[in-house]
Design an enzyme around this catalytic site. Sequence first.
Site, PDB file in Angstrom:
ATOM      1  N   HIS A  72       0.459-106.192 -14.228  1.00 59.49           N
ATOM      2  CA  HIS A  72       0.393-107.432 -13.447  1.00 59.49           C
ATOM      3  C   HIS A  72      -0.558-108.403 -14.132  1.00 59.49           C
ATOM      4  O   HIS A  72      -1.724-108.092 -14.343  1.00 59.49           O
ATOM      5  CB  HIS A  72      -0.102-107.153 -12.023  1.00 59.49           C
ATOM      6  CG  HIS A  72       0.964-106.614 -11.118  1.00 59.49           C
ATOM      7  ND1 HIS A  72       0.869-106.653  -9.748  1.00 59.49           N
ATOM      8  CD2 HIS A  72       2.149-106.032 -11.399  1.00 59.49           C
ATOM      9  CE1 HIS A  72       1.960-106.112  -9.219  1.00 59.49           C
ATOM     10  NE2 HIS A  72       2.750-105.716 -10.199  1.00 59.49           N
ATOM     11  N   TYR A 200      -3.307-111.443  -1.608  1.00 61.30           N
ATOM     12  CA  TYR A 200      -4.510-111.256  -0.786  1.00 61.30           C
ATOM     13  C   TYR A 200      -4.592-112.449   0.150  1.00 61.30           C
ATOM     14  O   TYR A 200      -4.715-113.582  -0.319  1.00 61.30           O
ATOM     15  CB  TYR A 200      -5.768-111.230  -1.654  1.00 61.30           C
ATOM     16  CG  TYR A 200      -5.957-109.971  -2.471  1.00 61.30           C
ATOM     17  CD1 TYR A 200      -5.331-109.808  -3.699  1.00 61.30           C
ATOM     18  CD2 TYR A 200      -6.772-108.943  -2.009  1.00 61.30           C
ATOM     19  CE1 TYR A 200      -5.514-108.654  -4.452  1.00 61.30           C
ATOM     20  CE2 TYR A 200      -6.971-107.785  -2.756  1.00 61.30           C
ATOM     21  CZ  TYR A 200      -6.338-107.647  -3.971  1.00 61.30           C
ATOM     22  OH  TYR A 200      -6.531-106.502  -4.712  1.00 61.30           O
ATOM     23  N   PRO A 292     -12.436-101.914  -0.239  1.00 58.83           N
ATOM     24  CA  PRO A 292     -11.321-101.894  -1.193  1.00 58.83           C
ATOM     25  C   PRO A 292     -10.818-103.270  -1.642  1.00 58.83           C
ATOM     26  O   PRO A 292      -9.946-103.353  -2.504  1.00 58.83           O
ATOM     27  CB  PRO A 292     -10.216-101.140  -0.437  1.00 58.83           C
ATOM     28  CG  PRO A 292     -10.584-101.206   0.987  1.00 58.83           C
ATOM     29  CD  PRO A 292     -12.062-101.349   1.069  1.00 58.83           C
ATOM     30  N   LYS A 296     -11.781-101.788  -6.652  1.00 61.13           N
ATOM     31  CA  LYS A 296     -12.764-101.299  -7.620  1.00 61.13           C
ATOM     32  C   LYS A 296     -13.128 -99.814  -7.488  1.00 61.13           C
ATOM     33  O   LYS A 296     -13.671 -99.227  -8.428  1.00 61.13           O
ATOM     34  CB  LYS A 296     -14.071-102.110  -7.490  1.00 61.13           C
ATOM     35  CG  LYS A 296     -13.960-103.523  -7.999  1.00 61.13           C
ATOM     36  CD  LYS A 296     -14.047-103.576  -9.514  1.00 61.13           C
ATOM     37  CE  LYS A 296     -13.521-104.854 -10.098  1.00 61.13           C
ATOM     38  NZ  LYS A 296     -12.188-104.778 -10.681  1.00 61.13           N
ATOM     39  N   TYR A 384     -11.910-108.972 -11.657  1.00 60.27           N
ATOM     40  CA  TYR A 384     -10.792-108.167 -11.127  1.00 60.27           C
ATOM     41  C   TYR A 384     -10.203-107.271 -12.206  1.00 60.27           C
ATOM     42  O   TYR A 384      -9.889-106.107 -11.958  1.00 60.27           O
ATOM     43  CB  TYR A 384      -9.715-109.092 -10.540  1.00 60.27           C
ATOM     44  CG  TYR A 384      -8.704-108.357  -9.675  1.00 60.27           C
ATOM     45  CD1 TYR A 384      -8.859-108.289  -8.287  1.00 60.27           C
ATOM     46  CD2 TYR A 384      -7.590-107.725 -10.235  1.00 60.27           C
ATOM     47  CE1 TYR A 384      -7.951-107.613  -7.498  1.00 60.27           C
ATOM     48  CE2 TYR A 384      -6.674-107.040  -9.452  1.00 60.27           C
ATOM     49  CZ  TYR A 384      -6.854-106.992  -8.078  1.00 60.27           C
ATOM     50  OH  TYR A 384      -5.944-106.315  -7.301  1.00 60.27           O
TER      51      TYR A 384
HETATM   52  P1  RFL Z   1     -12.852 -88.598  -4.372  1.00 61.59           P
HETATM   53  O1  RFL Z   1     -11.508 -89.054  -4.731  1.00 61.59           O
HETATM   54  O2  RFL Z   1     -13.276 -88.703  -2.954  1.00 61.59           O
HETATM   55  O3  RFL Z   1     -12.958 -87.083  -4.840  1.00 61.59           O
HETATM   56  C1  RFL Z   1     -14.024 -86.243  -4.451  1.00 61.59           C
HETATM   57  C2  RFL Z   1     -13.504 -84.828  -4.395  1.00 61.59           C
HETATM   58  O4  RFL Z   1     -14.590 -83.950  -4.060  1.00 61.59           O
HETATM   59  C3  RFL Z   1     -14.132 -83.008  -3.117  1.00 61.59           C
HETATM   60  N1  RFL Z   1     -15.298 -82.514  -2.361  1.00 61.59           N
HETATM   61  C4  RFL Z   1     -15.857 -81.307  -2.567  1.00 61.59           C
HETATM   62  N2  RFL Z   1     -15.555 -80.319  -3.399  1.00 61.59           N
HETATM   63  C5  RFL Z   1     -16.330 -79.199  -3.359  1.00 61.59           C
HETATM   64  N3  RFL Z   1     -17.352 -79.042  -2.493  1.00 61.59           N
HETATM   65  C6  RFL Z   1     -17.693 -80.003  -1.632  1.00 61.59           C
HETATM   66  N4  RFL Z   1     -18.727 -79.846  -0.783  1.00 61.59           N
HETATM   67  C7  RFL Z   1     -16.935 -81.210  -1.644  1.00 61.59           C
HETATM   68  N5  RFL Z   1     -16.980 -82.352  -0.941  1.00 61.59           N
HETATM   69  C8  RFL Z   1     -15.993 -83.131  -1.382  1.00 61.59           C
HETATM   70  C9  RFL Z   1     -13.151 -83.779  -2.256  1.00 61.59           C
HETATM   71  O5  RFL Z   1     -12.240 -82.919  -1.591  1.00 61.59           O
HETATM   72  C10 RFL Z   1     -12.463 -84.634  -3.316  1.00 61.59           C
HETATM   73  O6  RFL Z   1     -11.316 -84.031  -3.847  1.00 61.59           O
HETATM   74  O7  RFL Z   1     -14.005 -89.314  -5.231  1.00 61.59           O
HETATM   75  P2  RFL Z   1     -13.954 -89.885  -6.761  1.00 61.59           P
HETATM   76  O8  RFL Z   1     -13.379 -88.864  -7.682  1.00 61.59           O
HETATM   77  O9  RFL Z   1     -15.300 -90.414  -6.981  1.00 61.59           O
HETATM   78  O10 RFL Z   1     -12.893 -91.066  -6.737  1.00 61.59           O
HETATM   79  C11 RFL Z   1     -13.157 -92.249  -6.025  1.00 61.59           C
HETATM   80  C12 RFL Z   1     -11.872 -92.811  -5.410  1.00 61.59           C
HETATM   81  O11 RFL Z   1     -11.143 -91.779  -4.790  1.00 61.59           O
HETATM   82  C13 RFL Z   1     -12.204 -93.890  -4.389  1.00 61.59           C
HETATM   83  O12 RFL Z   1     -13.205 -94.763  -4.878  1.00 61.59           O
HETATM   84  C14 RFL Z   1     -11.041 -94.764  -3.990  1.00 61.59           C
HETATM   85  O13 RFL Z   1      -9.900 -94.062  -3.641  1.00 61.59           O
HETATM   86  C15 RFL Z   1     -11.510 -95.621  -2.817  1.00 61.59           C
HETATM   87  N6  RFL Z   1     -10.433 -96.025  -1.962  1.00 61.59           N
HETATM   88  C16 RFL Z   1      -9.694 -97.059  -2.376  1.00 61.59           C
HETATM   89  N7  RFL Z   1     -10.023 -97.714  -3.529  1.00 61.59           N
HETATM   90  C17 RFL Z   1      -9.299 -98.740  -3.942  1.00 61.59           C
HETATM   91  O14 RFL Z   1      -9.624 -99.311  -5.004  1.00 61.59           O
HETATM   92  N8  RFL Z   1      -8.200 -99.134  -3.226  1.00 61.59           N
HETATM   93  C18 RFL Z   1      -7.805 -98.505  -2.056  1.00 61.59           C
HETATM   94  O15 RFL Z   1      -6.810 -98.867  -1.453  1.00 61.59           O
HETATM   95  C19 RFL Z   1      -8.557 -97.442  -1.593  1.00 61.59           C
HETATM   96  N9  RFL Z   1      -8.226 -96.791  -0.457  1.00 61.59           N
HETATM   97  C20 RFL Z   1     -10.141 -95.356  -0.770  1.00 61.59           C
HETATM   98  C21 RFL Z   1      -9.009 -95.757  -0.021  1.00 61.59           C
HETATM   99  C22 RFL Z   1     -10.934 -94.306  -0.283  1.00 61.59           C
HETATM  100  C23 RFL Z   1     -10.667 -93.655   0.932  1.00 61.59           C
HETATM  101  N10 RFL Z   1     -11.597 -92.623   1.382  1.00 61.59           N
HETATM  102  C24 RFL Z   1     -12.575 -92.058   0.482  1.00 61.59           C
HETATM  103  C25 RFL Z   1     -11.771 -92.216   2.695  1.00 61.59           C
HETATM  104  C26 RFL Z   1      -8.687 -95.096   1.160  1.00 61.59           C
HETATM  105  C27 RFL Z   1      -9.507 -94.045   1.642  1.00 61.59           C
HETATM  106  C28 RFL Z   1      -9.086 -93.384   2.926  1.00 61.59           C
HETATM  107  C1  PHB Z   2      -3.403-100.645  -2.811  1.00 60.91           C
HETATM  108  O1  PHB Z   2      -2.313-100.860  -3.359  1.00 60.91           O
HETATM  109  O2  PHB Z   2      -3.584 -99.649  -2.086  1.00 60.91           O
HETATM  110  C2  PHB Z   2      -4.511-101.604  -2.992  1.00 60.91           C
HETATM  111  C3  PHB Z   2      -4.379-102.624  -3.916  1.00 60.91           C
HETATM  112  C4  PHB Z   2      -5.407-103.541  -4.087  1.00 60.91           C
HETATM  113  C5  PHB Z   2      -6.551-103.418  -3.331  1.00 60.91           C
HETATM  114  C6  PHB Z   2      -6.700-102.397  -2.409  1.00 60.91           C
HETATM  115  C7  PHB Z   2      -5.663-101.472  -2.241  1.00 60.91           C
HETATM  116  O3  PHB Z   2      -7.551-104.334  -3.484  1.00 60.91           O
END
Ligand code: RFL
Ligand code: PHB
Length: 390
Positions: A72, A200, A292, A296, A384
């Site tokens: 994109h 957005y 989110p 980032k 971004y």
């Molecule tokens: P993760 O992906 O949370 O992975 C951490 C892993 O550690 C495990 N864990 C344990 N393992 C062993 N012992 C323990 N005591 C443990 N405690 C936890 C967990 O099961 C997991 O597998 O962290 P990591 O690797 O730092 O990655 C970060 C990303 O996942 C996160 O920043 C993003 O996904 C944030 N986020 C979003 N970011 C975006 O840019 N766009 C989004 O749309 C978006 N949606 C989200 C999200 C994060 C969410 N969370 C954390 C609730 C939606 C949700 C619901």
């Molecule tokens: C998503 O596709 O889940 C998404 C994309 C952009 C964002 C947050 C979430 O800033």
Amino acid sequence: MRTQVAIIGAGPAGLMLGRLLQLAGIEAVILERKSADYVLSRIRAGVLEQGTADLLARVGLGDRVAAEGLPHGGIDMCFDGDLQRIDFTARVGRHVTVYGQTEVTRDLMEAREASGALTIYEAGDVAVHDFDGRQPRITWRKDGIEHALSCDFIAGCDGFHGVCRASVPERAIRTFERHYPFGWLGILVERPPVSEELIYAHHERGFALCSMRSLTRSRYYVQVPEGERVEDWSDQRFWDELRGRINPEAAQRLQIGPSIEKSIAPLRSFVAEPLRFGRLFLAGDAAHIVPPTGAKGLNLAISDVAMLGAAFVEHYAERSDAGLDAYSARALARIWKAERFSWWMTSLLHTFPETGPFGRRIQRAEFDYLCGSVAAQTSLAENYTGLSLD
Ligand code: RFL
Ligand code: PHB
């Protein structure tokens, strides 16, 4: 059992760190609380900065993101129905790639499994010990049996609710937090996206985002007040709300269908300082959370471990601890810039209880400034698509 680096958590941070270490011939074991299937079923982020996609290619996992990821060259910003495209390619000569976090995780997991490197899933009661000494240890329970692993270093990649940050004595850590009194209600639907690029949108009723996972699968979000329950949101209610918040042309084009996933994510800004405690290092969501809105979270997790992985390589290959000593300050400098950008995007696009008529005029002025200023568009595009590691 013994290894060089014990990695806690098999999310994107832990898996990418494992890959970087493995390619450098450094032994690592990953311990994950959940099952592999559970980790793969979590629907989260969807946008990769150019540096994240480049790193995937550098670690030999660029094929699928190149074939299936959607490049994109910009995004649409919408304010009360008025639209402004931010052209990343023209402003900064870079782009982002739409490729789900689930896919990044799958690529890393499959490569790890094929390499024979050890990942222990469903490890319960993981505990980290003696990281302030020379010989840290991890213990955990699996199938009713207590296990132990000694190591040189521990990488805490276990997310916001993990055990690593929680194991640091309170006096050794400082945390910074901002709570937002709303969340994002998101749905996934098997329909083509409403637009070629992400939209957005700010609206008096609240923020909305039109995103996608592929050319046939869309991801949409609307801002909802804190405490809202998913059960109270029928698909129809969601579509009506989304249509009312985006520009009329997009609302008319929107293809709706039954949701295949629907959930509410809370919004939070959080940073822990420092990122190193003796032989324990924090990376990814274990160390920081961003709302989110700037896309980032995943990218920051990957840039943290790019720095941490390089520091471990320096330690083992060059017998230098300069990288490990510098990791916390170097990573935090970039983290705070991503925190600032995510906070700024959130502040511009959401409706806050205290916004009021003055606040709305300020938000409008910010949007109008963005529309009329190449400098402002360049700043958004630069942030971004991702700042450099230093
Ligand atoms: P993760 O992906 O949370 O992975 C951490 C892993 O550690 C495990 N864990 C344990 N393992 C062993 N012992 C323990 N005591 C443990 N405690 C936890 C967990 O099961 C997991 O597998 O962290 P990591 O690797 O730092 O990655 C970060 C990303 O996942 C996160 O920043 C993003 O996904 C944030 N986020 C979003 N970011 C975006 O840019 N766009 C989004 O749309 C978006 N949606 C989200 C999200 C994060 C969410 N969370 C954390 C609730 C939606 C949700 C619901
Ligand atoms: C998503 O596709 O889940 C998404 C994309 C952009 C964002 C947050 C979430 O800033």
